[in-house]
Design an enzyme around this catalytic site. Structure first.
Site, short mmCIF file in Angstrom:
data_model
loop_
_atom_site.label_atom_id
_atom_site.label_comp_id
_atom_site.label_asym_id
_atom_site.label_seq_id
_atom_site.Cartn_x
_atom_site.Cartn_y
_atom_site.Cartn_z
N PHE A 154 0.86 -1.20 0.00
CA PHE A 154 0.00 0.00 0.00
C PHE A 154 0.89 1.24 0.00
CE2 PHE A 154 -2.30 3.59 1.60
CZ PHE A 154 -3.46 3.52 0.86
N ASP A 202 9.31 2.91 2.07
CA ASP A 202 8.12 3.70 2.40
C ASP A 202 7.88 3.54 3.90
OD1 ASP A 202 5.62 4.69 2.94
OD2 ASP A 202 4.66 3.88 1.13
N LYS A 245 2.59 11.17 7.26
CA LYS A 245 1.77 10.94 8.44
C LYS A 245 2.28 11.68 9.70
CE LYS A 245 -0.96 7.29 6.66
NZ LYS A 245 -0.75 6.05 5.93
#
Ligand SMILES: *Cc1c(COP(=O)(O)O)cnc(C)c1O
Length: 400
Positions: A142, A227, A256
């Site tokens: 993802f 990531d 985030k």
């Protein structure tokens, strides 16, 4: 006049695109690890907005940072510098032990920024023939929701009906280093990996996997791009999830928590050699690196260090995992994860993880499934042992 929850749900159903199926709760206020809905019901936040809220809700130092910068200047285009941006990129570079930063806003944008950089690096530095660059990615990845990123998703719902898909990506199984070795060709410019797959089900790779992949990348002059949007900033008990294997990637992709839970702040962090392929005009984004974002990001980095969040996540994660292991339930198959990124894998044939999450929300625990059979527990890293104790009780009640 005050609308009822039912009326608001009706508005949401009528006016809000149905790209989520939201839980019927209206959050009104947050403080640390806790949030309250508009009926003053209290919930322990075990979702933390997928790690955006590593510092908890409304951390006083983050709030102060926002207010300070709101009173100075908030938005300046990329063609002008600010002291805030200059110091943010310097401090983030030092935090990561790297050399250069390209700030962005959302995680998906940072991933796109890294993909573009890897391709250009492949053409300019590795002499890959034009339009032949390949990037290797993993099953169950993802990395966001743009057209290019969903092009290499292996989740049909993320990509079906969104074609034509961007070519140039090769998918291999997660956790199998030999598959990486076999997939590399002279045209491979990069390998993109989540060191622990979050959305894919809290998948922890076998020990030594990341290190071996790094070595394979080094042998073949392929960029290792991590990531760490969800796993970074101590979520897994180390500053970065790659640290667990002493792996220093060529490229970090961050987001985030970098925005302190209030701003979308993301970044690509790399070496001068690699990031140097970006020339003026190659890339940009209106709000990226705004002084407001950068001021908040700087404070987030300082809080991370001052509050020793790696230690906290490590010890609270171990405490929580141990408590969870004491739960006796026929539905609980396995507990996996690292630090405060925890997945409860359900026994095949059990009710769905989504239905357990609905029950947990009733009990006052905000959480969400990852895939259909894993309950994800990822509270703010500031959570206390009392809160964990309280939560374990509720989780046990719902699972048994
Ligand atoms: C959330 C996430 C993204 C996408 O970030 P957005 O800010 O939602 O675009 C990318 N990669 C990983 C690993 C994520 O968890």
């Amino acid at each position: 006049m005050r609308y009822s929850d039912e009326e608001l749900l009706g508005f949401a159903d009528t006016y809000l695109a149905h790209n989520y199926s939201p839980f019927p709760v209206f959050i009104e206020r947050g403080d640390g690890c806790w949030v309250w809905d508009r009926n003053s019901k209290k919930y322990l936040d075990m979702l933390s907005c997928y790690s955006a809220l590593n510092f908890g809700h409304l951390h006083p130092r983050i709030v102060l940072a926002v207010l300070e910068q709101l009173c100075r200047v908030t938005t300046v285009p990329g063609c002008l510098l600010t002291e805030e941006k200059t110091l943010f990129i310097k401090e983030l570079t030092e935090f990561c032990g790297m050399e250069m930063v390209l700030p962005m806003n959302t995680g998906a944008e940072a991933v796109e920024t890294a993909l573009k950089m890897a391709r250009k690096w492949g053409y300019v530095k590795k002499n890959i023939p034009e339009n032949e660059a390949e990037i290797i990615v993993l099953k169950d990845n993802f990395h966001g929701r743009t057209i290019t990123i969903v092009s290499f998703s292996t989740e049909s719902q993320y990509k079906d009906n969104f074609g034509p898909h961007t070519p140039g990506f090769k998918v291999i199984p997660f956790g199998d280093a030999q598959a990486l070795r076999d997939a590399i060709t002279p045209n491979t410019c990069a390998f993109l990996v989540e060191p622990i797959q979050g959305e894919g089900g809290i998948n922890v790779p076998p020990d030594g996997y990341l290190k071996e992949c790094l070595n394979i990348c080094r042998e073949n002059n392929v960029l290792f791009m991590a990531d760490e949007i969800q796993t970074g900033f101590s979520r897994t008990g180390d500053r970065f999830a790659c640290d667990y294997e002493d792996v220093k990637p060529d490229v970090y992709i961050l987001g985030k928590a970098l925005g302190g839970g209030v701003m979308p702040v993301s970044a690509v962090v790399s070496s001068r050699e690699i990031m140097g392929v970006y020339n003026p005009g190659d890339h940009g984004s209106t709000f990226a690196g705004s002084p407001l974002a950068c001021h908040v990001g700087r404070e987030a980095l300082r809080i991370h260090n001052d509050e020793q969040l790696s230690r906290k996540a490590y010890f609270m994660g171990a405490y929580f995992t141990n408590k969870l292991k004491g739960i006796k339930s026929p539905h609980l198959l396995k507990i996996r994860g690292r630090g405060l990124l925890i997945g409860l894998e359900l026994t095949p044939g059990s009710p769905s993880a989504h239905s357990f999450c609905e029950k947990l929300i009733d009990e006052g625990i905000l959480c969400k499934e990852a895939r259909t059979d894993v309950i994800r527990l990822s509270p703010p890293l500031t959570i206390t042992s009392e809160d964990i104790y309280w939560a374990t009780d509720k989780i046990e009640k719902v699972l048994s």
